[in-house]
Design an enzyme around this catalytic site. Structure first.
Site, PDB file in Angstrom:
ATOM      1  CG  HIS A  99      -0.528   0.518   2.531  1.00 37.81           C
ATOM      2  ND1 HIS A  99       0.285  -0.756   3.247  1.00 37.81           N
ATOM      3  CD2 HIS A  99       0.144   1.602   3.341  1.00 37.81           C
ATOM      4  CE1 HIS A  99       0.942  -0.464   4.699  1.00 37.81           C
ATOM      5  NE2 HIS A  99       0.650   0.994   4.311  1.00 37.81           N
ATOM      6  CG  ASP A 130       0.133  -4.433   2.507  1.00 41.92           C
ATOM      7  OD1 ASP A 130       0.241  -3.959   1.557  1.00 41.92           O
ATOM      8  OD2 ASP A 130       0.098  -3.653   4.170  1.00 41.92           O
ATOM      9  CB  SER A 208       3.215   1.941   5.589  1.00 42.80           C
ATOM     10  OG  SER A 208       2.214   2.257   6.439  1.00 42.80           O
TER      11      SER A 208
END
Length: 219
Positions: A99, A130, A208
């Protein structure tokens, strides 16, 4: 998330050349959507402070640029910049979250302790777990970078180190914690249940793509 216990996504991969990357990832064009979930990657590392310093040098800051429509004037778009974390693995690749790069115009990567940004390209990509792999075509970038080896999974009660770039900061952060829980939970992107680790201790709000490192035999 500003909880005492922060959830960390677990992903297991092999560095063996006998396991082709395409078995785990899809093309970048298949899935493109952004998520606010701050995921993490788990790998093993070494035990001393000096070893953590070595691992720190493998962690990079990723800059992702995208265009977003103006909600008031949707015919106009604005370029937005986001930042996150990733780390070097074998084969001159950077491992990060899908993402992070799923809706980008272009990407740049910066090494720890360096002001220079290098162009990066998505080489492999999958929202199911992910994860994404980036490539950087620069000899200068790969100088003095020791890639991290992806190892086994830490167990409850073991010590881990979270390395990444917290929101609001431009320097790398290292946080020590203890694995307090291991259980399958749904990933926010695919709704597929995979193992999630909870580490206790004082934590910052990480971008992230951060890495969590188990202390074990240089991995």
């Amino acid at each position: 998330m500003l909880f005492r216990s922060v959830h960390h996504i677990v992903a297991r991969f092999s560095n063996s050349t006998s396991t082709p990357i395409h078995r785990f990832f899809y093309s970048p064009s298949l899935l493109r959507r952004r998520s606010s979930f701050n995921a993490s990657l788990i790998s093993r590392c070494c035990s001393s402070v000096s070893d953590v310093d070595v691992a720190r040098d493998a962690v990079v800051k990723i800059f992702s640029f995208s265009r977003e429509p103006n909600v008031v004037q949707p015919w106009q778009t604005t370029e937005k910049e986001y930042s996150s974390s990733g780390f070097a693995i074998s084969g001159r690749r950077i491992l990060t979250n899908a993402h992070v790069v799923g809706d980008h115009l272009y990407l740049q990567v910066r090494k720890h302790g360096s002001p220079t940004k290098y162009k990066a390209e998505v080489k492999a990509f999958r929202y199911g777990c992910d994860l994404a792999i980036l490539g950087i075509d620069s000899e200068e970038f790969w100088e003095d970078i020791n890639p991290l080896e992806l190892g086994g999974i830490p167990f409850i009660g073991e010590t881990v180190y979270a390395l990444g770039y917290p929101r609001g900061g431009d320097t790398i952060s290292v946080t020590k914690g203890i694995v307090t829980r291991v259980e399958p939970q749904k990933y926010s992107h695919s709704s597929i249940k995979m193992y999630v680790y909870t580490s206790g201790g004082s934590t910052n709000k990480f971008y992230s793509g951060q890495i969590n490192k188990k202390i074990y035999d240089g991995r």
